[in-house]
Design an enzyme around this catalytic site. Structure first.
Site, PDB file in Angstrom:
ATOM      1  N   PHE A   1       0.712  -0.957  -0.219  1.00  0.00           N
ATOM      2  CA  PHE A   1       0.400  -0.112  -0.205  1.00  0.00           C
ATOM      3  C   PHE A   1       1.027   1.690  -0.074  1.00  0.00           C
ATOM      4  O   PHE A   1       1.547   1.310   0.839  1.00  0.00           O
ATOM      5  CB  PHE A   1      -0.855   0.236   0.534  1.00  0.00           C
ATOM      6  CG  PHE A   1      -1.863   0.856   1.380  1.00  0.00           C
ATOM      7  CD1 PHE A   1      -3.267   0.923   0.523  1.00  0.00           C
ATOM      8  CD2 PHE A   1      -1.895   2.185   1.564  1.00  0.00           C
ATOM      9  CE1 PHE A   1      -4.208   1.213   0.908  1.00  0.00           C
ATOM     10  CE2 PHE A   1      -2.701   3.068   1.682  1.00  0.00           C
ATOM     11  CZ  PHE A   1      -4.100   2.923   0.813  1.00  0.00           C
TER      12      PHE A   1
ATOM     13  N   LEU B   1       1.059   5.238   0.294  1.00  0.00           N
ATOM     14  CA  LEU B   1       0.585   6.715   0.491  1.00  0.00           C
ATOM     15  C   LEU B   1       1.587   7.321   1.063  1.00  0.00           C
ATOM     16  O   LEU B   1       1.896   8.839   0.665  1.00  0.00           O
ATOM     17  CB  LEU B   1      -0.085   6.281   2.021  1.00  0.00           C
ATOM     18  CG  LEU B   1      -1.144   7.104   2.383  1.00  0.00           C
ATOM     19  CD1 LEU B   1      -2.216   8.187   1.607  1.00  0.00           C
ATOM     20  CD2 LEU B   1      -1.976   7.201   3.726  1.00  0.00           C
TER      21      LEU B   1
ATOM     22  N   GLY C   1       4.027  12.487   5.758  1.00  0.00           N
ATOM     23  CA  GLY C   1       4.459  11.357   5.932  1.00  0.00           C
ATOM     24  C   GLY C   1       2.288  11.657   6.489  1.00  0.00           C
ATOM     25  O   GLY C   1       1.199  10.983   5.942  1.00  0.00           O
TER      26      GLY C   1
ATOM     27  N   THR D   1       6.146  -0.464   2.402  1.00  0.00           N
ATOM     28  CA  THR D   1       6.064  -1.993   3.301  1.00  0.00           C
ATOM     29  C   THR D   1       5.847  -3.100   2.188  1.00  0.00           C
ATOM     30  O   THR D   1       5.086  -3.271   1.239  1.00  0.00           O
ATOM     31  CB  THR D   1       5.234  -2.743   4.522  1.00  0.00           C
ATOM     32  OG1 THR D   1       5.848  -1.067   5.596  1.00  0.00           O
ATOM     33  CG2 THR D   1       5.638  -4.209   5.255  1.00  0.00           C
TER      34      THR D   1
ATOM     35  N   HIS E   1      17.713  -8.517  31.330  1.00  0.00           N
ATOM     36  CA  HIS E   1      19.246  -9.036  30.647  1.00  0.00           C
ATOM     37  C   HIS E   1      20.910  -8.697  31.192  1.00  0.00           C
ATOM     38  O   HIS E   1      21.619  -9.195  30.848  1.00  0.00           O
ATOM     39  CB  HIS E   1      19.359  -9.859  29.145  1.00  0.00           C
ATOM     40  CG  HIS E   1      18.470 -10.287  28.980  1.00  0.00           C
ATOM     41  ND1 HIS E   1      16.403 -10.210  28.977  1.00  0.00           N
ATOM     42  CD2 HIS E   1      18.741 -11.306  28.554  1.00  0.00           C
ATOM     43  CE1 HIS E   1      16.483 -11.710  28.902  1.00  0.00           C
ATOM     44  NE2 HIS E   1      17.393 -11.971  27.960  1.00  0.00           N
ATOM     45  N   GLY E   2      20.587  -7.391  31.559  1.00  0.00           N
ATOM     46  CA  GLY E   2      22.035  -6.517  31.812  1.00  0.00           C
ATOM     47  C   GLY E   2      22.733  -6.852  31.361  1.00  0.00           C
ATOM     48  O   GLY E   2      22.124  -6.415  29.925  1.00  0.00           O
TER      49      GLY E   2
ATOM     50  N   GLU F   1       1.639   3.919   9.793  1.00  0.00           N
ATOM     51  CA  GLU F   1       0.536   3.836  10.233  1.00  0.00           C
ATOM     52  C   GLU F   1      -0.088   4.218  11.550  1.00  0.00           C
ATOM     53  O   GLU F   1      -1.265   4.438  11.570  1.00  0.00           O
ATOM     54  CB  GLU F   1      -0.209   2.239  10.865  1.00  0.00           C
ATOM     55  CG  GLU F   1       0.490   1.479   8.954  1.00  0.00           C
ATOM     56  CD  GLU F   1      -0.396   0.229   8.904  1.00  0.00           C
ATOM     57  OE1 GLU F   1      -1.974   0.194  10.327  1.00  0.00           O
ATOM     58  OE2 GLU F   1       0.755  -1.439   8.873  1.00  0.00           O
TER      59      GLU F   1
ATOM     60  N   GLU G   1       1.763  11.121  18.300  1.00  0.00           N
ATOM     61  CA  GLU G   1       0.991  12.099  18.235  1.00  0.00           C
ATOM     62  C   GLU G   1      -0.259  11.970  17.124  1.00  0.00           C
ATOM     63  O   GLU G   1      -1.066  12.972  17.617  1.00  0.00           O
ATOM     64  CB  GLU G   1       1.809  12.967  17.636  1.00  0.00           C
ATOM     65  CG  GLU G   1       3.505  13.505  18.656  1.00  0.00           C
ATOM     66  CD  GLU G   1       4.261  11.896  18.565  1.00  0.00           C
ATOM     67  OE1 GLU G   1       4.963  11.607  19.378  1.00  0.00           O
ATOM     68  OE2 GLU G   1       4.084  11.171  17.860  1.00  0.00           O
TER      69      GLU G   1
END
Length: 385
Positions: A123, A125, A131, A158, A338-339, A363, A367
């Site tokens: 798609f 756009l 954006g 994508t 996990h440090g 998508e 904001e």
């Protein structure tokens, strides 16, 4: 309020979980390094019916509800976020848009191979200068006899390189602002459609994200999706559905991060005992699990409203906003647990942390979600429920 999951929904979840953890997980870390597109995963997912889940069987889909879809998508994201984002765009935006707005001829020609997983869709756009504000897009389509000629550039698409079928938005009437945007179905190999730069990304590295350039790209008028001027409506409708998909991806990655953190905390010993025995860490895990469950319920709410045919724009934005910000908090905490080991690629939390970062951006940024939510609440002068 969400009813308990049906036997069918639980069966789909169990089937996809088994497939995801046995098949998809096996190559996820390697793909993150090599950036190899997950064709073999997607082919198998097509055979399992995961690439057109909500499309009716007469168009090669599964006819599943949205709840089943988000359960399946979360399970794929648990193992490989790169594979999940391709599945999400395919189902939520591409298939959904052609099914909802396409003609019978378009459904037969384009939707069937998409829903069956034979081909991948995209798609288009976003543009270099458009954006969050799609009305600023400059890509234009001019009518020329029985065709439209498209010129312009799209960015951050994508599956742009690997898609066979692309839905493209373009201005057909500059004077009408958002009502002057139309949508077109463009097939790979169409003269004038050029795959441009392929991005080198922080995360989701096995999913290609590209520029698409249109240079006098001639598209037959029967490839107009909906009517002239429907492009903005098609995009916004697709994004509503897509935002539930982002929530599902976020929940899948967050669940993987939480599980990894719990496993590590039980195994790792410091000061003579497993670190899972320390209260400070136990409370972090409690907060992580609580946030994850809250996000899951927001996702289920939006999905169930969609299934009931109710307006769900606000709830989709809430689910996307909360889940995408939640997964960034959870992956950061999982990495911290996990440090030093969390900072190296031997442990998957490092990949989860990078993959999660884009969920608050694509998508519709966080904001933008807040704008959508507040606009709907203030417009109605009431709470969204």
């Amino acid at each position: 309020m969400l009813h308990k999951l049906t036997n069918e929904q639980l069966m789909i979840q169990s089937m996809v979980r088994d497939f995801s953890r046995k098949v998809v997980a096996a190559t996820a870390a390697e793909r993150d390094q090599t950036k190899e597109f997950p064709w073999d995963n997607l082919k198998k997912m097509g055979e399992l019916g995961l690439m057109g889940m909500m499309i009716p069987p007469e168009y090669e889909g599964q006819g599943a509800d949205t709840i089943s879809y988000v359960l399946a998508l979360s399970e794929i994201a648990y193992s490989c976020a790169s594979t999940a984002v391709v599945m999400s765009v395919q189902n939520s935006i591409v298939c959904n848009s052609i099914y909802q707005f396409g003609t019978e001829v378009q459904r037969e020609k384009f939707l069937k191979p998409l829903a069956s997983g034979k081909i991948i869709g995209a798609f288009a756009l976003t543009e270099p200068d458009a954006g969050s504000d799609p009305v600023r897009q400059s890509t234009a389509a001019v009518k020329a006899g029985d065709d439209y000629i498209i010129n312009g550039e799209k960015r951050f698409i994508t599956s742009g390189k690997n898609a066979e079928t692309i839905i493209v938005t373009a201005k057909t009437d500059e004077s009408k602002m958002h009502k002057g945007i139309s949508a077109f179905i463009v097939q790979k190999g169409t003269p004038g459609l050029i795959v441009g730069n392929i991005e080198d990304k922080m995360g989701l590295r096995a999913s290609d994200t590209t520029d698409l350039i249109f240079e006098n790209c001639r598209v037959p008028k029967e490839n107009l999706l909906g009517k002239e001027g429907d492009g903005f409506k098609i995009a916004m409708t697709g994004l509503d559905s897509g935002r539930i998909g982002i929530a599902a991806q976020s929940i899948g990655v967050a669940q993987a991060a939480l599980d990894a953190a719990v496993k590590y905390a039980k195994k790792r010993k410091q000061f003579g005992q497993p670190i899972s025995k320390f209260q400070g860490l136990r409370w972090i895990i409690a907060d992580m699990a609580t946030e994850l469950e809250a996000a899951r319920q927001l996702m289920f709410l939006a999905a169930s409203m969609k299934d009931r045919g109710e307006k769900y724009t606000t709830q989709a934005s809430m689910a996307k906003l909360f889940a995408s910000e939640m997964v960034n908090r959870l992956t950061a905490k999982a990495l911290q647990i996990h440090g030093g080991y969390g900072f190296i690629k031997d442990y998957p939390v490092e990949r989860f942390y990078r993959d999660a970062r884009v969920f608050t951006i694509y998508e519709g940024t966080s904001e933008i979600q807040r704008i959508v939510i507040s606009n709907n609440i203030l417009k109605d002068n009431r709470s969204p429920r």
